[in-house]
Design an enzyme around this catalytic site. Structure first.
Site, mmCIF file in Angstrom:
data_model
loop_
_atom_site.group_PDB
_atom_site.id
_atom_site.type_symbol
_atom_site.label_atom_id
_atom_site.label_comp_id
_atom_site.label_asym_id
_atom_site.label_seq_id
_atom_site.Cartn_x
_atom_site.Cartn_y
_atom_site.Cartn_z
ATOM 1 C CG ASP A 14 45.555 -54.852 -24.255
ATOM 2 O OD1 ASP A 14 46.704 -53.896 -23.872
ATOM 3 O OD2 ASP A 14 44.641 -54.474 -24.151
ATOM 4 C CG HIS A 42 53.747 -51.357 -27.688
ATOM 5 N ND1 HIS A 42 54.010 -50.569 -28.873
ATOM 6 C CD2 HIS A 42 52.311 -51.190 -27.455
ATOM 7 C CE1 HIS A 42 52.526 -50.046 -29.320
ATOM 8 N NE2 HIS A 42 51.504 -50.349 -28.555
#
Length: 430
Positions: A14, A42
């Site tokens: 992340d 993503h």
């Protein structure tokens, strides 16, 4: 002469890889995924429009960029096809741009059932998987019993292998976990439907990559998750089931390490983690809540709230070493705007007061306390800054101190979610 660039995460995932891959694909002929599965998430923001990708490489939004999924990626056909359709509804010609290695292991319904049954059985000791079958699919691969995408195109052979696998996995599901068995015929019929849709997307990805290399094309390799989730180098057992570090490129795509020119490590200006596992700098106070709210820290794949904490130079130093990082990209700098003081973890202290280096497994983190160096914060906004000079002096000092502590240059700074909200000091393809 082309350049081959890697973009990977240096924390627990992340870190903002998707935005940076999208930014850099302006220079790339192809973008390659080489590990993980649809447990990755993503997020790209282009002209204010948000797109979340799970399996398809982040270069898919760039016209003329070929997107390749290498043999190291585990593929759930249903998830892949849903993602393709969703992008096509936005007018993106995915099937023209996407090609997949037939050697990719398949994630099928029994993998998902096993993953979820295990997490349920672990109770409070659960690892925090996404429950999408990633781990069980990699297990089948390593045990040399797994089905691969290429098997889909040989019905009789596929059916025979599937029958054996279901006998094996259903025995565990029913007798150990007390869960329902997975139906053979239903699974086979679904897989044969997938075969018809996936066949046009097949390509020998390894051969294609080396042809591009010989032709002097620029290639980008897109990592999923983060270095501290690596099956070998992460906070084991609270890790994913693939090699998220740079070594995974060679095994997951067939592209040897000597062909790589630049490895870009993505790191947040603070630290986050999803799910269980060690997190020395985790904050449980108002600052932690501030970072979570300002940074919109919710998983792109699961929607789970991320744990937030101060920047950890110790884990980043380890990630730089195991990946041979060329340069760093510091993301979400703007999230720190408004904090009066900012802490950086410069070491860990054990119960005896001795400062130690990064542990190699989860149990070794027990009893460790972070040692902090405090720096002044800044009240001015860094959001959308495009040059280093636009940043407040305290923000520039923070960036410089991070470089000094970890021993690697910060070549890119992200100051917002949009691809244009970026400061590029040294371009990986330059």
């Amino acid at each position: 002469m082309g350049k081959n660039v890697v973009v990977l995460g240096t924390q627990w995932g992340d870190e903002g890889k998707g935005k940076i891959v999208d930014l850099l694909t302006e220079h790339a002929t192809a973008v390659v995924r080489y590990q993980g599965g649809h447990n990755a998430g993503h997020t790209l923001v282009i002209d204010g429009e948000k797109t979340v990708l799970h399996l398809i490489p982040s270069g898919v939004l760039r016209e003329g960029v070929q997107c390749l999924i290498g043999n190291g990626v585990v593929v759930a056909p249903d998830a892949l096809l849903r993602e393709i359709v969703k992008l096509e509804e936005k007018g993106i010609p995915v099937r023209e741009r996407l090609r997949i290695s037939p050697s990719c292991p398949l994630i099928l319904s029994y993998h998902v059932a096993l993953d979820q049954a295990r997490e349920k059985a672990r109770g409070e000791f659960k690892i925090g998987t996404t429950g999408r079958g990633i781990g069980p699919a990699y297990e089948d691969k390593v045990a040399r019993r797994g089905l691969r995408i290429g098997d889909l195109f040989h019905r009789e052979r596929f059916a025979a292998k599937l029958g054996e696998l279901l006998d094996y996995h259903n025995f565990v599901l029913v007798n150990y976990y007390k869960e329902p068995a997975i139906d053979f015929q239903k699974t086979l019929d679904e897989c044969m439907e997938y075969a018809d849709m996936l066949k046009p997307l097949m390509l020998d990805v390894t051969a294609a990559l080396h042809e591009m290399r010989r032709d002097g094309k620029d290639i980008m390799f897109e990592g999923a998750q983060g270095s501290l989730l690596d099956i070998d180098h992460g906070t084991y057992p609270y890790v994913t089931s693939s090699n998220t570090t740079a070594g995974g490129i060679a095994t997951g795509s067939g592209f040897g390490p000597m062909y790589l020119d630049y490895i870009l490590g993505i790191t947040k200006a603070y630290t986050t983690r999803v799910g269980s596992g060690p997190f020395p700098t985790e904050l449980f106070d108002d600052v932690g809540a501030f970072l979570a709210k300002r940074g919109h820290e919710f998983g792109a794949t699961t929607g789970r709230a991320r744990r937030c904490g101060w920047f950890d130079a110790v884990i980043l130093r380890r990630a730089i070493e195991i990946n041979s990082i060329s340069g760093l990209c510091l993301t979400k700098l703007d999230v720190l705007d408004g904090l009066e003081t900012i802490n950086i973890c410069v070491g860990y202290e054990n119960e005896e007061g001795a400062v130690i280096d990064a542990p190699t497994d989860a149990d070794s983190y027990l009893g460790l306390r972070p040692v902090y160096e405090q720096m002044p914060g800044w009240s001015e906004s860094t959001l959308g800054a495009k040059t280093l000079e636009e940043l407040p002096a305290a923000a520039r000092a923070y960036i410089k101190r991070v470089e000094e502590l970890v021993g690697a240059p910060i070549d890119i700074i992200s100051t917002g979610p949009d691809r244009n909200e970026t400061i590029v000091l040294r371009h990986p393809f330059g």
